[in-house]
Scaffold this motif. Structure first.
Motif, short mmCIF file in Angstrom:
data_model
loop_
_atom_site.label_atom_id
_atom_site.label_comp_id
_atom_site.label_asym_id
_atom_site.label_seq_id
_atom_site.Cartn_x
_atom_site.Cartn_y
_atom_site.Cartn_z
N GLU A 283 -10.09 -8.50 -10.01
CA GLU A 283 -10.13 -7.92 -8.66
C GLU A 283 -9.29 -8.75 -7.70
O GLU A 283 -8.52 -8.20 -6.89
CB GLU A 283 -11.58 -7.84 -8.17
N ASN A 284 -9.42 -10.06 -7.78
CA ASN A 284 -8.64 -10.93 -6.90
C ASN A 284 -7.15 -10.79 -7.14
O ASN A 284 -6.34 -10.77 -6.21
CB ASN A 284 -9.07 -12.39 -7.08
N LYS B 117 -5.98 -7.40 -5.75
CA LYS B 117 -6.02 -7.42 -4.29
C LYS B 117 -4.83 -8.20 -3.73
O LYS B 117 -4.18 -7.77 -2.77
CB LYS B 117 -7.33 -8.07 -3.81
N ARG B 118 -4.53 -9.33 -4.35
CA ARG B 118 -3.38 -10.13 -3.92
C ARG B 118 -2.07 -9.36 -4.13
O ARG B 118 -1.18 -9.36 -3.27
CB ARG B 118 -3.37 -11.44 -4.71
N CYS C 157 -1.69 -6.10 -4.19
CA CYS C 157 -1.63 -5.01 -3.21
C CYS C 157 -1.15 -5.52 -1.85
O CYS C 157 -0.35 -4.86 -1.17
CB CYS C 157 -3.00 -4.35 -3.06
N GLN C 158 -1.61 -6.70 -1.47
CA GLN C 158 -1.17 -7.28 -0.20
C GLN C 158 0.33 -7.56 -0.23
O GLN C 158 1.04 -7.28 0.74
CB GLN C 158 -1.95 -8.57 0.07
N TYR D 270 -5.63 -1.56 -0.77
CA TYR D 270 -6.58 -1.93 -1.82
C TYR D 270 -7.98 -1.41 -1.49
O TYR D 270 -8.69 -0.91 -2.36
CB TYR D 270 -6.61 -3.44 -1.98
N GLY D 271 -8.39 -1.54 -0.24
CA GLY D 271 -9.73 -1.14 0.17
C GLY D 271 -10.02 0.32 -0.12
O GLY D 271 -9.20 1.19 0.13
N GLU E 116 -9.78 -0.40 -5.02
CA GLU E 116 -10.07 -1.54 -5.87
C GLU E 116 -9.50 -1.36 -7.29
O GLU E 116 -8.62 -0.54 -7.51
CB GLU E 116 -11.59 -1.81 -5.91
#
Length: 322
Positions: free
Chosen positions: A252-253, A256-257, A259-260, A266-267, A270
């Motif tokens: 997940e981390n 998320k990274r 996607c940024q 991401y929100g 997920e």
């Protein structure tokens, strides 16, 4: 089943058997002591032993299920004492009060259901040991969810997936294709073994251990094959697993990274949103729910119907040119 998975199951079964092997008086005393002292570890040993010994999945109970029940146990214990609830004499309204507390804390209906299941299992375990006869969750029901399934954890678009791959490093690219092309869940990614990749087969595929420890074959796309070949060639000595990260949180981390970095939302999507991308694309391109069921390894086509809604959401509205 892999040797690693077999070892984990044997260890789980061994712990459960050590508890279940106790004579009735000793088992009852252990449960009474754990409940009296609000001993989370002691209560978890009893609950885990009950799930393995008496539960429907036995020693094949998944890591995710055990993790969810452990979280549920800890959540209930954190609430019970401040709420004036005795574990062995919880009172007739304790179960209802607990669910109302979870709702008030803002938990999603699905999370409330999981916490409720853990509470029910805890008291089933205490009754199994003979420590008490209480069943405070007997008539308690989790609230319904007013949000339709397709409004949650939506898929990434095809353009989003392409953008993620353009920004991804080698391992992050593996995560993206395992989700958005192969349709794996996060835990399936972390437990996937290199020996289960069959990239040189006439029709390349991988073998995945999914829910309920079922082993199934899943076809690979040309993009997935290319990404996996690149990763395997660069990491020949990284061990039996495909990924070097082995927890769902780490996956997940990582996503998320990524996607940024790629400017992709991401929100609300997920990691599981990647799996939804695979199902949505299959249905959009084929119109075949059975193809979705087979690729995502659903038990029934009912679970696949959500992808009709995802696919329709991406189409032009019928009144758009009126």
């Amino acid at each position: 089943m892999s040797l690693e998975l077999m070892a984990a199951n044997l260890d789980l079964q061994g712990r459960a058997d050590r508890v279940a092997h106790l004579d009735p008086d000793s088992l009852k005393k252990a449960a009474l002591r754990a409940a009296r002292d609000t001993d989370a570890e002691g209560l978890w040993a009893l609950l885990e032993a009950y799930l393995v010994t008496r539960g429907g999945r036995g020693a094949r109970v998944s890591v995710n299920t055990l993790g969810a029940y452990r979280t549920g146990l800890d959540t209930f214990l954190a609430w019970a004492a401040p709420a004036g609830v005795s574990l062995l004499r919880p009172g007739p309204n304790a179960g209802f009060r607990y669910v109302r507390h979870l709702e008030g804390a803002g938990l999603a209906p699905s999370s409330v259901r999981v916490r409720l299941s853990a509470g029910k299992a805890l008291y089933a375990a205490l009754r199994w040991t003979g420590a008490c006869e209480a069943a405070p969750f007997l008539d308690v029901r989790a609230p319904g969810d007013p949000v339709p399934r397709w409004e949650k954890r939506k898929p990434y678009s095809t353009d989003d997936v392409a953008l993620l791959l353009r920004h991804a490093g080698m391992q992050d690219a593996v995560i993206v294709v395992l989700g958005a092309h192969v349709g794996l869940r996060a835990t399936e990614m972390t437990t996937l073994l290199r020996k289960d990749l069959h990239l040189d087969a006439p029709e390349p595929y991988l073998t995945v251990t999914g829910k309920r420890q079922r082993r199934q074959e899943v076809a690979l796309s040309p993009t997935a094959i290319k990404v996996l070949r690149t990763w395997l060639a660069a990491t020949p000595n990284y061990g039996p697993r495909v990924l070097t990260i082995h927890t769902r949180q780490s996956v997940e981390n990582a996503l998320k990274r990524l996607c940024q970095e790629a400017g992709v939302r991401y929100g609300g999507r997920e990691v599981h949103g990647l799996r939804h991308s695979a199902g949505t694309r299959i249905y959009s391109e084929s119109g075949d729910l059975l193809a979705v069921r087979d690729h995502l390894r659903h038990r029934t086509v009912d679970s696949s119907e959500i992808y009709v809604d995802y696919a329709r959401a991406g189409r032009k509205k019928p009144v758009g040119d009126w």
